[in-house]
Design a protein around this motif. Sequence first.
Motif, PDB file in Angstrom:
ATOM      1  N   LEU A  62      46.135  43.946  48.912  1.00  0.00           N
ATOM      2  CA  LEU A  62      45.824  43.959  47.430  1.00  0.00           C
ATOM      3  C   LEU A  62      46.875  44.823  46.663  1.00  0.00           C
ATOM      4  O   LEU A  62      46.864  44.582  45.640  1.00  0.00           O
ATOM      5  CB  LEU A  62      44.351  44.659  47.227  1.00  0.00           C
ATOM      6  N   TRP A 119      48.166  47.984  47.560  1.00  0.00           N
ATOM      7  CA  TRP A 119      48.253  49.399  47.973  1.00  0.00           C
ATOM      8  C   TRP A 119      49.413  49.739  48.746  1.00  0.00           C
ATOM      9  O   TRP A 119      49.567  49.287  49.816  1.00  0.00           O
ATOM     10  CB  TRP A 119      46.929  49.821  48.787  1.00  0.00           C
ATOM     11  N   LEU A 127      42.251  50.681  42.748  1.00  0.00           N
ATOM     12  CA  LEU A 127      42.289  49.463  43.165  1.00  0.00           C
ATOM     13  C   LEU A 127      41.350  48.407  43.499  1.00  0.00           C
ATOM     14  O   LEU A 127      41.226  47.263  42.871  1.00  0.00           O
ATOM     15  CB  LEU A 127      43.543  49.336  44.358  1.00  0.00           C
ATOM     16  N   ALA A 147      40.728  45.254  41.217  1.00  0.00           N
ATOM     17  CA  ALA A 147      41.040  43.815  41.818  1.00  0.00           C
ATOM     18  C   ALA A 147      40.288  42.679  41.658  1.00  0.00           C
ATOM     19  O   ALA A 147      39.031  42.799  41.395  1.00  0.00           O
ATOM     20  CB  ALA A 147      41.225  44.037  43.547  1.00  0.00           C
ATOM     21  N   ASP A 148      40.507  41.408  41.913  1.00  0.00           N
ATOM     22  CA  ASP A 148      39.878  40.392  41.902  1.00  0.00           C
ATOM     23  C   ASP A 148      38.378  40.633  42.690  1.00  0.00           C
ATOM     24  O   ASP A 148      38.409  40.791  43.873  1.00  0.00           O
ATOM     25  CB  ASP A 148      40.678  39.133  42.492  1.00  0.00           C
TER      26      ASP A 148
END
Length: 322
Positions: free
Chosen positions: A290, A292, A230, A234-235
């Motif tokens: 995020l 998770w 992740l 992610a961004d």
Amino acid sequence: MMRVLVSGASGIVGRFVVEHFLAHGHEVVAGVRAGTSAPPVLQPSFSRPTFSRATFSRQVETVPLSLDPAAAAPDFGGIDAFVHAAFQHVPGRYRGGEGDDPEGFRRANLEGSLALFAAARKAGVRRCVFLSSRAVYGRPPDGELLTEESEPAPESLYGRVKWETEQALATMDGEDFVTASVRATGVYGLLPGLPHKWENLARDYLSGRPIADRVGTEIHGDDLAAAILLLLTADAALVAGRAFNASDLLTSRHEILSELQQATTCIHPLPDPADPSGFARMDTTRLRSLGWTPGGPERLRADIASLADRLATGDARSPATD
């Protein structure tokens, strides 16, 4: 799809990362100690498995990797992301893992790590995640909730090296090299070819040996691998240069053995439960924000049931010392 180099790929966390990334369609290059032979593939079989610390579920490319800062870096050409899970230590120990060579321990795990980060950035690797540790917090006051804003106060050389590596990596963060550190707690989970961290504990209990309770925080290795993936996807603005707590459960030997008792119908008494109220939990809001979601008690229960099956068939081994 990403092409990801994973250092320490034959270790427990590294194996979870490799398997999780393969399962999600990514190409993995396994960084293994120089001189280590290519990891064999785990072949489906009705016979008992042959245990090997470097067994993967399918064939992956391997590259030799050293934590000697003077050694040649692995070839990062064509690599999109780097997961640094390698760590040099006395067999079986992290805290105290320096043994009688603290200078060599620091040189390998701090300077060697920074040399790998620099080589990855120079080669054009875009994302990097470092496997750090709860140990950066040291011994917090009883009952404290540990957030990423809590002041690190490592009390062991292990914790200090992890913290210094985190800080140095964060200074390397940039638009073309997005970095993050994941502060993992204790890691459990069953993998073919590798020992379970609670195998000796389970054997002691099943043999009727007296056991004292102990409380701690834990995370399943696959949930940790999911967090790492992740952070790589992610961004970048939500990840860049930051640290993320990775923990799932506050558990105890009493709870673990209670699950084992149910899975085995063992009649031995459980250890008297310790008071968990004074143990510092890890806040994981930053990681959960995020997206998770770890497996929680259900995953722990399933894992202990699988451990019980392994013990019953004789396919267990002592915890690894690497």
